[in-house]
Design an enzyme around this catalytic site. Structure first.
Site, PDB file in Angstrom:
ATOM      1  CG  ASP A  32      -2.071   0.985   1.086  1.00 57.53           C
ATOM      2  OD1 ASP A  32      -3.218   0.537   0.972  1.00 57.53           O
ATOM      3  OD2 ASP A  32      -1.797   2.217   1.085  1.00 57.53           O
ATOM      4  CG  ASN A  53     -12.442  -0.654   3.808  1.00 58.07           C
ATOM      5  OD1 ASN A  53     -12.856  -1.061   4.889  1.00 58.07           O
ATOM      6  ND2 ASN A  53     -11.275  -0.033   3.676  1.00 58.07           N
ATOM      7  N   GLY A  97     -15.381   3.108   3.859  1.00 63.11           N
ATOM      8  CA  GLY A  97     -14.021   3.602   3.652  1.00 63.11           C
ATOM      9  C   GLY A  97     -13.429   3.202   2.318  1.00 63.11           C
ATOM     10  CD  GLN A  98     -14.867  -0.366  -2.599  1.00 62.34           C
ATOM     11  OE1 GLN A  98     -16.007  -0.648  -2.216  1.00 62.34           O
ATOM     12  NE2 GLN A  98     -14.312  -0.951  -3.654  1.00 62.34           N
ATOM     13  CG  HIS A 148      -8.753  -2.842  -2.524  1.00 59.58           C
ATOM     14  ND1 HIS A 148      -9.718  -2.143  -3.219  1.00 59.58           N
ATOM     15  CD2 HIS A 148      -8.576  -2.180  -1.355  1.00 59.58           C
ATOM     16  CE1 HIS A 148     -10.093  -1.098  -2.506  1.00 59.58           C
ATOM     17  NE2 HIS A 148      -9.420  -1.099  -1.365  1.00 59.58           N
ATOM     18  CG  HIS A 193      -6.872  -2.950   3.013  1.00 64.88           C
ATOM     19  ND1 HIS A 193      -6.131  -1.800   2.851  1.00 64.88           N
ATOM     20  CD2 HIS A 193      -8.088  -2.684   2.453  1.00 64.88           C
ATOM     21  CE1 HIS A 193      -6.867  -0.871   2.249  1.00 64.88           C
ATOM     22  NE2 HIS A 193      -8.065  -1.383   1.991  1.00 64.88           N
TER      23      HIS A 193
END
Ligand code: AMP
Length: 113
Positions: A31, A86, A92-93, A99, A101
């Site tokens: 990230d 998310n 919070g996307q 994806h 995390h």
């Protein structure tokens, strides 16, 4: 046509990423704004927007992404980590390409904010 996300651009090689794993189904990379000492994203090559859009046909792919999550966590030396997906703006996307995390390397609080 749907606008390309930053992750589409990474998959197309249009912008660089710090890759940690790649295969025919997915790509994993660090990230750019890590929230923990280890913060890796795993994305399918298939352009799925979020979990809101998954289909029965994606079952094996989704399992594969989780298996790769464990692989990259172990390869990063983690014995404990958090897996986050998310889904939707309120969660919070911010990037609308599915994806996962993988976060670890420090104590993580619960509940999340
Ligand atoms: P989310 O908020 O769940 O949609 O997560 C999107 C993540 O993508 C955030 O943690 C961002 O820091 C990360 N991100 C955005 N652009 C890049 C990039 N070019 N390379 C790596 N990670 C990125």
């Amino acid at each position: 046509m749907k606008q390309k996300t930053i992750f589409d651009q990474i998959l197309l090689g249009e912008i660089p990423c710090n890759e940690v794993y790649s295969d025919e189904k997915c790509l994993a990379f660090k990230d750019i704004t890590p929230q923990a000492p280890v913060h890796i994203l795993i994305i399918p090559r298939k352009p799925i927007v979020s979990l809101q859009e998954i289909q029965q046909e994606d079952q094996a792919l989704l399992g594969h992404l989780l298996l790769i999550g464990t692989k990259v966590a172990n390869d990063s030396g983690l014995e404990s980590w958090r897996t986050v997906i998310n889904t939707g703006e309120e969660s919070g996307q911010t990037v609308f390409h599915l994806h996962i995390h993988i976060l670890g390397g420090r104590t993580l609080n619960w509940p999340p904010g």
